[in-house]
Motif scaffolding. Structure first.
Motif, PDB file in Angstrom:
ATOM      1  N   LYS A  48       0.872  -1.179   0.000  1.00  0.00           N
ATOM      2  CA  LYS A  48       0.000   0.000   0.000  1.00  0.00           C
ATOM      3  C   LYS A  48       0.903   1.222   0.000  1.00  0.00           C
ATOM      4  O   LYS A  48       1.790   1.350   0.841  1.00  0.00           O
ATOM      5  N   GLU A  75      -3.410  -8.103  -3.976  1.00  0.00           N
ATOM      6  CA  GLU A  75      -4.003  -6.798  -3.684  1.00  0.00           C
ATOM      7  C   GLU A  75      -4.009  -6.580  -2.171  1.00  0.00           C
ATOM      8  O   GLU A  75      -4.127  -7.539  -1.399  1.00  0.00           O
ATOM      9  N   PHE A  76      -3.918  -5.334  -1.751  1.00  0.00           N
ATOM     10  CA  PHE A  76      -3.825  -5.013  -0.333  1.00  0.00           C
ATOM     11  C   PHE A  76      -5.034  -5.517   0.458  1.00  0.00           C
ATOM     12  O   PHE A  76      -4.902  -5.922   1.602  1.00  0.00           O
ATOM     13  N   GLN A  77      -6.197  -5.522  -0.141  1.00  0.00           N
ATOM     14  CA  GLN A  77      -7.400  -5.936   0.586  1.00  0.00           C
ATOM     15  C   GLN A  77      -7.508  -7.455   0.726  1.00  0.00           C
ATOM     16  O   GLN A  77      -8.416  -7.952   1.382  1.00  0.00           O
ATOM     17  N   GLU A  78      -6.569  -8.199   0.128  1.00  0.00           N
ATOM     18  CA  GLU A  78      -6.555  -9.656   0.252  1.00  0.00           C
ATOM     19  C   GLU A  78      -5.720 -10.077   1.462  1.00  0.00           C
ATOM     20  O   GLU A  78      -4.890  -9.318   1.954  1.00  0.00           O
ATOM     21  N   LYS A  79      -5.927 -11.310   1.893  1.00  0.00           N
ATOM     22  CA  LYS A  79      -5.132 -11.854   2.994  1.00  0.00           C
ATOM     23  C   LYS A  79      -3.715 -12.115   2.483  1.00  0.00           C
ATOM     24  O   LYS A  79      -3.533 -12.775   1.462  1.00  0.00           O
ATOM     25  N   TYR A  83       2.526  -7.491   4.755  1.00  0.00           N
ATOM     26  CA  TYR A  83       1.977  -6.222   4.257  1.00  0.00           C
ATOM     27  C   TYR A  83       3.076  -5.184   4.380  1.00  0.00           C
ATOM     28  O   TYR A  83       3.713  -5.065   5.430  1.00  0.00           O
ATOM     29  N   MET A 101      -4.308   2.184   7.360  1.00  0.00           N
ATOM     30  CA  MET A 101      -3.846   1.031   6.589  1.00  0.00           C
ATOM     31  C   MET A 101      -3.114   0.027   7.479  1.00  0.00           C
ATOM     32  O   MET A 101      -3.196  -1.182   7.261  1.00  0.00           O
ATOM     33  N   LYS A 104      -5.840  -1.818   9.165  1.00  0.00           N
ATOM     34  CA  LYS A 104      -6.539  -2.669   8.196  1.00  0.00           C
ATOM     35  C   LYS A 104      -5.738  -3.938   7.918  1.00  0.00           C
ATOM     36  O   LYS A 104      -6.303  -5.034   7.858  1.00  0.00           O
ATOM     37  N   ALA A 105      -4.438  -3.800   7.738  1.00  0.00           N
ATOM     38  CA  ALA A 105      -3.584  -4.975   7.479  1.00  0.00           C
ATOM     39  C   ALA A 105      -3.659  -5.953   8.651  1.00  0.00           C
ATOM     40  O   ALA A 105      -3.781  -7.159   8.452  1.00  0.00           O
ATOM     41  N   LYS A 107      -6.061  -6.324  10.679  1.00  0.00           N
ATOM     42  CA  LYS A 107      -7.402  -6.916  10.690  1.00  0.00           C
ATOM     43  C   LYS A 107      -7.536  -7.997   9.605  1.00  0.00           C
ATOM     44  O   LYS A 107      -8.148  -9.040   9.831  1.00  0.00           O
ATOM     45  N   LEU A 108      -6.944  -7.755   8.428  1.00  0.00           N
ATOM     46  CA  LEU A 108      -7.017  -8.714   7.332  1.00  0.00           C
ATOM     47  C   LEU A 108      -6.335 -10.029   7.679  1.00  0.00           C
ATOM     48  O   LEU A 108      -6.803 -11.102   7.309  1.00  0.00           O
TER      49      LEU A 108
END
Length: 181
Positions: A48, A75-79, A83, A101, A104-105, A107-108
């Motif tokens: 990201k 992609e960043f929103q994937e597990k 990160y 971010m 979010k990481a 949390k993912l």
């Protein structure tokens, strides 16, 4: 024994010597090595970038290094397993997004390694240092060494590794191996 025999056949091991004393140890060692190789190569990394074109360029070179060495870029929103967040500190909004971010990481994938780099590390260091979700805090001076830091992951599990040098302390500038010509 039948299961190990079938596993050995699937792995291409010589099954003619199944009665041999060390056969099962050899198969187990071979399986372990192949398992480590498969899992290492299949590690997923997500990037990201927040901020300027310099950050975008630097993230691109990191992306290339990981890709060249067998990591799967997602992609960043994937597990992901790793990160990497290249932060910005130019505006309050950029700082807010950078911190968001990091959360979010975490949390993912709570078990992931989160590497935070960029200007926010340099300018908002105490703020970010208190962020318990990050594994590595890497200042701009060390940014291009991030790929090499990955080998330290197992050694630092559960601890936050901090590599930050203030601009006043930097007296040696090295040419980047990732420069364009």
């Amino acid at each position: 024994k039948q299961l190990i025999y079938e596993l050995a056949q699937e792995m291409g091991e010589d099954t003619d010597n199944i009665g041999e004393k060390n056969f099962f140890e050899k198969v187990k060692d071979s399986f372990t090595k192949k398992w480590i190789l498969v899992n290492w190569v299949n590690q997923k990394v997500a990037f990201k970038t927040i901020g300027c074109k310099v950050n975008q360029y630097e993230t691109g070179t990191l992306n290339e290094a990981f890709s060249r060495n067998g990591y799967q870029i997602v992609e960043f929103q994937e597990k992901a397993d790793i990160y990497i967040i290249n932060t910005c500190a130019v505006t309050a909004e950029a700082e807010r997004k950078s911190k968001q971010m990091i959360r979010k990481a975490a949390k993912l994938n709570p078990l992931s390694t989160i590497i935070v780099t960029g200007c926010l590390i340099q300018s908002g260091f105490p703020d970010i240092q208190g962020c318990k979700n990050s594994s590595f805090l890497v200042g701009n001076y060390y940014k291009e060494n991030i790929f090499n830091l990955i080998s330290q992951i197992e050694l630092t599990k559960g601890k936050q590794l901090i590599l930050v040098t203030s601009a006043e302390q930097i007296t040696n500038y090295a040419e980047s191996e990732y420069h364009s010509s």
